[in-house]
Design a protein around this motif. Structure first.
Motif, short mmCIF file in Angstrom:
data_model
loop_
_atom_site.label_atom_id
_atom_site.label_comp_id
_atom_site.label_asym_id
_atom_site.label_seq_id
_atom_site.Cartn_x
_atom_site.Cartn_y
_atom_site.Cartn_z
N HIS A 50 1.33 4.89 5.37
CA HIS A 50 0.47 5.37 6.72
C HIS A 50 1.15 6.17 7.83
O HIS A 50 2.47 6.10 8.27
N GLU A 51 0.55 7.26 8.06
CA GLU A 51 1.14 8.26 8.87
C GLU A 51 0.20 8.42 10.22
O GLU A 51 -0.81 8.87 10.42
N PRO A 52 0.91 8.25 11.43
CA PRO A 52 0.27 7.84 12.51
C PRO A 52 -0.56 9.25 13.12
O PRO A 52 0.35 10.29 13.07
N ILE A 53 -1.69 8.89 13.81
CA ILE A 53 -2.23 10.23 14.49
C ILE A 53 -1.88 9.80 16.04
O ILE A 53 -1.64 10.59 16.80
N ASP A 54 -2.00 8.39 16.30
CA ASP A 54 -1.88 7.95 17.70
C ASP A 54 -1.48 6.45 17.29
O ASP A 54 -1.47 6.10 16.39
N PRO A 55 -1.35 5.73 18.35
CA PRO A 55 -1.01 4.36 18.10
C PRO A 55 -1.86 3.45 17.37
O PRO A 55 -1.60 2.50 16.84
N VAL A 56 -3.27 3.93 17.36
CA VAL A 56 -4.18 3.17 16.57
C VAL A 56 -4.70 3.71 15.45
O VAL A 56 -5.74 3.02 14.83
N ARG A 57 -4.49 4.87 15.10
CA ARG A 57 -5.15 5.53 13.78
C ARG A 57 -4.08 6.20 13.30
O ARG A 57 -2.96 6.56 13.66
N TYR A 58 -4.24 6.42 11.78
CA TYR A 58 -3.32 6.85 10.80
C TYR A 58 -4.00 7.65 9.78
O TYR A 58 -5.24 7.50 9.48
N ILE A 59 -3.25 8.36 9.11
CA ILE A 59 -3.69 8.98 7.72
C ILE A 59 -3.01 8.03 6.73
O ILE A 59 -1.93 7.72 6.62
N ALA A 60 -4.21 7.75 5.59
CA ALA A 60 -3.60 6.84 4.59
C ALA A 60 -4.33 7.41 3.27
O ALA A 60 -5.13 8.41 3.47
N ASN A 61 -4.28 6.62 2.22
CA ASN A 61 -4.92 6.82 0.97
C ASN A 61 -5.55 5.57 0.26
O ASN A 61 -5.27 4.53 1.00
N ARG A 62 -6.22 5.45 -0.77
CA ARG A 62 -6.92 4.49 -1.26
C ARG A 62 -5.95 3.80 -2.35
O ARG A 62 -6.44 2.84 -2.86
N SER A 63 -4.71 3.98 -2.41
CA SER A 63 -3.66 3.07 -3.09
C SER A 63 -3.73 1.54 -2.72
O SER A 63 -3.63 1.48 -1.38
N SER A 64 -3.62 0.51 -3.58
CA SER A 64 -3.55 -0.63 -3.30
C SER A 64 -2.39 -1.38 -3.69
O SER A 64 -2.05 -2.51 -2.80
N GLY A 65 -1.41 -0.77 -4.07
CA GLY A 65 -0.15 -1.10 -4.53
C GLY A 65 0.04 -1.96 -5.68
O GLY A 65 0.91 -2.51 -5.95
N ALA A 66 -1.27 -2.28 -6.25
CA ALA A 66 -1.37 -3.20 -7.45
C ALA A 66 -0.57 -2.78 -8.49
O ALA A 66 0.17 -3.49 -9.27
N GLN A 67 -0.53 -1.51 -8.87
CA GLN A 67 0.34 -0.81 -10.30
C GLN A 67 1.99 -1.25 -9.76
O GLN A 67 2.43 -1.67 -10.50
N GLY A 68 2.36 -0.71 -8.71
CA GLY A 68 3.84 -0.82 -8.41
C GLY A 68 4.11 -2.22 -8.27
O GLY A 68 5.27 -2.72 -8.68
N THR A 69 3.22 -3.03 -7.83
CA THR A 69 3.73 -4.44 -7.63
C THR A 69 3.79 -5.29 -9.06
O THR A 69 4.63 -5.84 -9.44
N ALA A 70 2.88 -4.62 -10.15
CA ALA A 70 2.70 -5.27 -11.50
C ALA A 70 4.17 -4.88 -12.01
O ALA A 70 4.71 -5.50 -12.76
N ILE A 71 4.64 -3.48 -11.73
CA ILE A 71 5.77 -3.09 -12.62
C ILE A 71 6.96 -3.74 -11.95
O ILE A 71 7.66 -4.09 -12.98
#
Length: 400
Positions: A197-218
């Protein structure tokens, strides 16, 4: 992994000693037998009664106990355990161990042992960064002793920085890895996961749709094969796996710092979907709508963690990157492997029609120096197990 294992827990004198009580409980609930050694300084922070009640064992503390030493108690303690854990490992305890002092029961046990030792340091930031402490740490590492932590954060003294003792579950994960019997036993592997999460301001950020499921499974699959896994995760949708040393981060810069601190390692698996850019002029307060028009956002490139680790002097023997592509998957991923300098790229098509980004299945292609190996679509847990086995095979024969 800890069922019926014998843990000798040395509790040093520091405010973090209160965590040792929870650590005993965590070891016990996994089936381990815990024998506690409480230093004189440690007893200033936790009582022998509370330690004994949780461990279900007698607390040892006096080097000159007539009954115990009549049976050479310090020798028996030092060699009867499967693993010695020192938590908290204070600057004083580590200095004694590094220099071979033996003026109390804890230091005598550490000098007399041929059992593996895991140290969880805890101290003030200035004590941690002092050259004497750092020399002692290098000596202990050269002697083959293992470390978990310390973490960075607020301290009881009011300062902030490295020196906080690792959390009990992190220490348990490190102990499990040291006592594991699988093909990756004794191997340390760094796994990144989730979005940043890359902040734009204290309440907004740039992100993507990755859930983390694959990395967690690995990470979970690698732990099952006996690896010590340092799991560096952004704000993922899925819960982190058990049995890992967990490092939570937010931004790409945070992730790079955590990864570099985790080196050296035998392998590094970069499954995280790291944002390529960040807002360089992020606001300190919430941006408001104005009549003057849209705010102007300026962007800067984020660090290239995969390329940095691939070129680092502490480069792991195996570096695996991921390429989430929407077009020309094989071509783009092959070019990425050469550009980044990593050993493998795990490529997949994450265009909306596949449903892979954030879904429960994956279809990957492993690209290495020999070309592309296409795997059929399968569950992310299956992909993880197959990849973990391939990693295990690749590390066999490589020097630890």
């Amino acid at each position: 992994m800890l069922a019926q294992k014998r843990i000798l827990l040395i509790i040093g004198g520091g405010i973090a000693a209160y965590k040792s009580l929870d650590l005993i409980r965590r070891f016990k609930e996994r089936g381990a037998e815990v024998t506690p050694v409480l230093t004189k300084a440690g007893a200033e922070f936790v009582t022998p009664l509370s330690v004994s009640a949780l461990a279900g064992q007698k607390v040892f503390g006096d080097l000159f106990d007539l009954t115990d030493e009549a049976e050479m108690g310090h020798i028996e303690l030092s060699r009867a355990a499967d693993l010695i854990v020192v938590a908290p490992a204070t600057a004083d305890l580590m200095a004694k161990a590094a220099q071979g002092h033996a003026n109390d029961l804890a230091s005598t046990v550490l000098l007399a042992t041929d059992t593996r030792v895991l140290l969880a340091p805890a101290m003030n930031i200035r004590m941690w960064t002092h050259p004497a402490t750092q020399r002692n740490i290098e000596t202990l590492k050269a002697d083959g002793q293992a470390f978990v932590g310390p973490n960075e954060g607020d301290m009881a003294c009011g300062e902030f920085g490295p020196g906080r003792m690792s959390e009990p579950l992190e220490i348990v994960a490190a102990a499990e890895a040291m006592l594991a019997d699988g093909p990756l036993a004794g191997r340390k592997i760094v796994v990144t996961s989730g979005p940043t999460h890359e902040p734009i301001d204290p309440v907004r950020y740039i992100a993507n749709r990755s859930s983390g499921a694959q990395g967690t499974a690995i990470a979970r699959a690698l732990v099952a094969l006996g690896a010590e896994v340092v799991f560096v995760t952004g704000p993922a949708d899925v819960a982190p796996p058990e049995g890992v040393v967990l490092k939570r981060v937010e931004t790409a810069n945070d992730m790079r710092k955590a990864v570099m601190e985790a080196l050296p390692a035998d392998a590094a698996i970069f499954a995280a979907a790291v944002a390529d850019w960040r807002v360089s002029n992020a606001a300190d307060s919430k941006m408001k709508k104005t009549k003057t028009g849209l705010p102007a956002l300026e962007f800067a490139e984020n660090p290239d963690i995969l390329a940095d680790v691939s070129k680092d002097k502490a480069r792991p023997a195996l570096v695996v990157g991921f390429a989430a592509e929407t077009d020309d998957v094989i071509e783009n991923a092959t070019a990425k492997r050469k550009r980044k300098g990593c050993d493998w790229i795990v490529a997949n098509d994450v265009s909306p029609k596949t449903g892979i980004m954030g879904g429960s299945e994956n279809a990957v292609t492993i690209i290495d120096e020999n070309g592309a190996d296409n795997w059929p679509r399968m569950g992310k847990d299956q992909v993880a197990r197959k990849l973990a086995e391939r990693i295990s095979e690749a590390l066999q024969g490589k020097q630890k």
